[in-house]
Structure formats: structure tokens, C-alpha cells
Design a protein around this motif. Structure first.
Motif, PDB file in Angstrom:
ATOM      1  N   ASP A  29      36.186 -50.983 -61.274  1.00  9.31           N
ATOM      2  CA  ASP A  29      35.264 -50.487 -62.304  1.00  9.31           C
ATOM      3  C   ASP A  29      33.975 -51.303 -62.300  1.00  9.31           C
ATOM      4  N   LYS A  30      34.115 -52.615 -62.235  1.00  8.11           N
ATOM      5  CA  LYS A  30      32.943 -53.491 -62.240  1.00  8.11           C
ATOM      6  C   LYS A  30      32.075 -53.241 -61.014  1.00  8.11           C
ATOM      7  N   TRP A  31      32.725 -53.062 -59.843  1.00  7.91           N
ATOM      8  CA  TRP A  31      31.973 -52.796 -58.622  1.00  7.91           C
ATOM      9  C   TRP A  31      31.220 -51.479 -58.766  1.00  7.91           C
ATOM     10  N   ALA A  32      31.879 -50.470 -59.305  1.00  5.72           N
ATOM     11  CA  ALA A  32      31.255 -49.155 -59.470  1.00  5.72           C
ATOM     12  C   ALA A  32      30.044 -49.227 -60.405  1.00  5.72           C
ATOM     13  N   MET A  33      30.146 -50.004 -61.469  1.00  8.68           N
ATOM     14  CA  MET A  33      29.018 -50.130 -62.395  1.00  8.68           C
ATOM     15  C   MET A  33      27.848 -50.873 -61.748  1.00  8.68           C
ATOM     16  N   ASN A  34      28.155 -51.908 -60.976  1.00  8.34           N
ATOM     17  CA  ASN A  34      27.091 -52.620 -60.269  1.00  8.34           C
ATOM     18  C   ASN A  34      26.462 -51.735 -59.201  1.00  8.34           C
ATOM     19  N   TYR A  35      27.282 -50.939 -58.533  1.00  9.54           N
ATOM     20  CA  TYR A  35      26.753 -50.004 -57.531  1.00  9.54           C
ATOM     21  C   TYR A  35      25.831 -48.983 -58.203  1.00  9.54           C
ATOM     22  N   GLU A  36      26.220 -48.526 -59.383  1.00  8.26           N
ATOM     23  CA  GLU A  36      25.376 -47.594 -60.129  1.00  8.26           C
ATOM     24  C   GLU A  36      24.031 -48.247 -60.465  1.00  8.26           C
ATOM     25  N   ALA A  37      24.065 -49.521 -60.856  1.00  9.01           N
ATOM     26  CA  ALA A  37      22.831 -50.253 -61.139  1.00  9.01           C
ATOM     27  C   ALA A  37      21.989 -50.379 -59.872  1.00  9.01           C
ATOM     28  N   ALA A  38      22.641 -50.641 -58.736  1.00  7.30           N
ATOM     29  CA  ALA A  38      21.923 -50.750 -57.461  1.00  7.30           C
ATOM     30  C   ALA A  38      21.292 -49.409 -57.083  1.00  7.30           C
ATOM     31  N   THR A  39      22.018 -48.341 -57.298  1.00 11.82           N
ATOM     32  CA  THR A  39      21.491 -47.007 -56.997  1.00 11.82           C
ATOM     33  C   THR A  39      20.273 -46.701 -57.862  1.00 11.82           C
ATOM     34  N   GLN A  40      20.364 -47.037 -59.143  1.00  9.21           N
ATOM     35  CA  GLN A  40      19.236 -46.823 -60.062  1.00  9.21           C
ATOM     36  C   GLN A  40      18.014 -47.617 -59.605  1.00  9.21           C
ATOM     37  N   PHE A  41      18.226 -48.876 -59.223  1.00  9.72           N
ATOM     38  CA  PHE A  41      17.138 -49.722 -58.729  1.00  9.72           C
ATOM     39  C   PHE A  41      16.532 -49.106 -57.470  1.00  9.72           C
ATOM     40  N   TYR A  42      17.382 -48.694 -56.537  1.00  6.05           N
ATOM     41  CA  TYR A  42      16.903 -48.112 -55.281  1.00  6.05           C
ATOM     42  C   TYR A  42      16.087 -46.846 -55.529  1.00  6.05           C
ATOM     43  N   GLU A  43      16.578 -45.981 -56.426  1.00  7.04           N
ATOM     44  CA  GLU A  43      15.867 -44.727 -56.703  1.00  7.04           C
ATOM     45  C   GLU A  43      14.501 -44.988 -57.335  1.00  7.04           C
ATOM     46  N   ARG A  44      14.412 -46.039 -58.124  1.00  9.60           N
ATOM     47  CA  ARG A  44      13.146 -46.370 -58.779  1.00  9.60           C
ATOM     48  C   ARG A  44      12.200 -47.114 -57.836  1.00  9.60           C
ATOM     49  N   GLU A  45      12.731 -48.087 -57.065  1.00 10.76           N
ATOM     50  CA  GLU A  45      11.893 -48.974 -56.259  1.00 10.76           C
ATOM     51  C   GLU A  45      11.798 -48.578 -54.784  1.00 10.76           C
ATOM     52  N   GLY A  46      12.777 -47.822 -54.282  1.00 13.30           N
ATOM     53  CA  GLY A  46      12.755 -47.398 -52.882  1.00 13.30           C
ATOM     54  C   GLY A  46      13.318 -48.420 -51.904  1.00 13.30           C
ATOM     55  N   HIS A  47      13.917 -49.497 -52.422  1.00 10.93           N
ATOM     56  CA  HIS A  47      14.511 -50.535 -51.573  1.00 10.93           C
ATOM     57  C   HIS A  47      15.555 -51.296 -52.377  1.00 10.93           C
ATOM     58  N   LEU A  48      16.297 -52.170 -51.694  1.00 13.46           N
ATOM     59  CA  LEU A  48      17.268 -53.040 -52.370  1.00 13.46           C
ATOM     60  C   LEU A  48      16.922 -54.511 -52.161  1.00 13.46           C
ATOM     61  N   GLN A  49      15.657 -54.814 -52.059  1.00 13.05           N
ATOM     62  CA  GLN A  49      15.223 -56.210 -51.957  1.00 13.05           C
ATOM     63  C   GLN A  49      15.072 -56.740 -53.381  1.00 13.05           C
ATOM     64  N   VAL A  50      16.220 -56.943 -54.009  1.00 13.12           N
ATOM     65  CA  VAL A  50      16.281 -57.294 -55.424  1.00 13.12           C
ATOM     66  C   VAL A  50      16.122 -58.803 -55.597  1.00 13.12           C
ATOM     67  N   PRO A  51      15.172 -59.248 -56.435  1.00 12.78           N
ATOM     68  CA  PRO A  51      15.059 -60.685 -56.699  1.00 12.78           C
ATOM     69  C   PRO A  51      16.381 -61.235 -57.243  1.00 12.78           C
ATOM     70  N   ARG A  52      16.728 -62.436 -56.847  1.00 11.17           N
ATOM     71  CA  ARG A  52      18.028 -63.030 -57.196  1.00 11.17           C
ATOM     72  C   ARG A  52      18.319 -63.012 -58.697  1.00 11.17           C
ATOM     73  N   LYS A  53      17.336 -63.201 -59.536  1.00  9.81           N
ATOM     74  CA  LYS A  53      17.551 -63.277 -60.982  1.00  9.81           C
ATOM     75  C   LYS A  53      17.351 -61.947 -61.700  1.00  9.81           C
ATOM     76  N   HIS A  54      17.130 -60.875 -60.957  1.00 12.05           N
ATOM     77  CA  HIS A  54      16.868 -59.570 -61.581  1.00 12.05           C
ATOM     78  C   HIS A  54      18.091 -59.054 -62.334  1.00 12.05           C
ATOM     79  N   VAL A  55      17.840 -58.536 -63.542  1.00  6.86           N
ATOM     80  CA  VAL A  55      18.873 -57.905 -64.364  1.00  6.86           C
ATOM     81  C   VAL A  55      18.506 -56.434 -64.509  1.00  6.86           C
TER      82      VAL A  55
END
Length: 100
Positions: A29-55
Motif C-alpha cells: 500500500d505504501k509503495w502504491a501511494m508513493n508511486y502515485e505521488a511519483a506519477t503525479q510529479f512526473y505528469e506535472r514536471e515531465g521528469h522524475l529528477q526529484v530533489p532529495r527533500k521534495h515532499v
């Protein structure tokens, strides 16, 4: 017998549904929620180069807003790439994960 003693002797009543703790989330469940957050970030930003401290904030199925430490999670997935299931590697690759 224990319930009778709690109610009659100690005057403790069982918890109502409102008072009971929420069920624990599984690792899946936790992995799925984090993946959902990653997908949301990717759809908004177009990449997964997420700063280490990003929430990343997402709204769950229960309409509750949750914060996910996405930058740390992405870094952890990169470092655990060799132990991730092929399905998870495929899912992350599909949304632009850079593994190196």
C-alpha cells in the motif's frame, strides 16, 4: 470472561468504531501511494529528477491529503533497483525513472 471483567469490574467499555485505530498500511500500500505521488510529479514536471527533500502532496481515495517524501523515496528506489520486482522497475521506468 475478560470482556465481562473489563465491563463489570473495571467499568471499561469496548471502543466504538470511531475510537478504533485505522488499519495499518501494508508495504505494498505504501509503495502504491508513493508511486502515485511519483506519477503525479512526473505528469506535472515531465521528469522524475526529484530533489532529495521534495515532499509531494496527493489526495487519497478517502479524500485525505497526504504528504509523501518523494525525493527520498525516489532515491531509495534507485539504490534498491537490484532488489525491486521487475513489475516495479517497469512501472517506474514507464514514468521516466533514471536508474543511474
Amino acid at each position: 470472561m475478560q470482556q465481562w471483567m473489563c465491563e463489570q469490574v473495571l467499568r471499561i467499555t469496548p471502543a466504538t468504531e470511531d475510537e478504533k485505530p485505522l488499519p495499518r498500511r501494508t508495504q505494498a500500500d505504501k509503495w502504491a501511494m508513493n508511486y502515485e505521488a511519483a506519477t503525479q510529479f512526473y505528469e506535472r514536471e515531465g521528469h522524475l529528477q526529484v530533489p532529495r527533500k521534495h515532499v509531494e502532496r496527493i489526495v487519497g481515495e478517502d479524500q485525505e491529503e497526504r504528504e509523501h517524501k518523494l525525493g527520498a523515496w525516489i532515491g531509495n528506489q534507485r539504490s534498491r533497483a537490484a532488489t525491486l520486482t521487475p513489475k516495479r522497475v517497469e512501472q517506474l521506468s514507464a514514468i521516466g525513472m533514471r536508474w543511474t
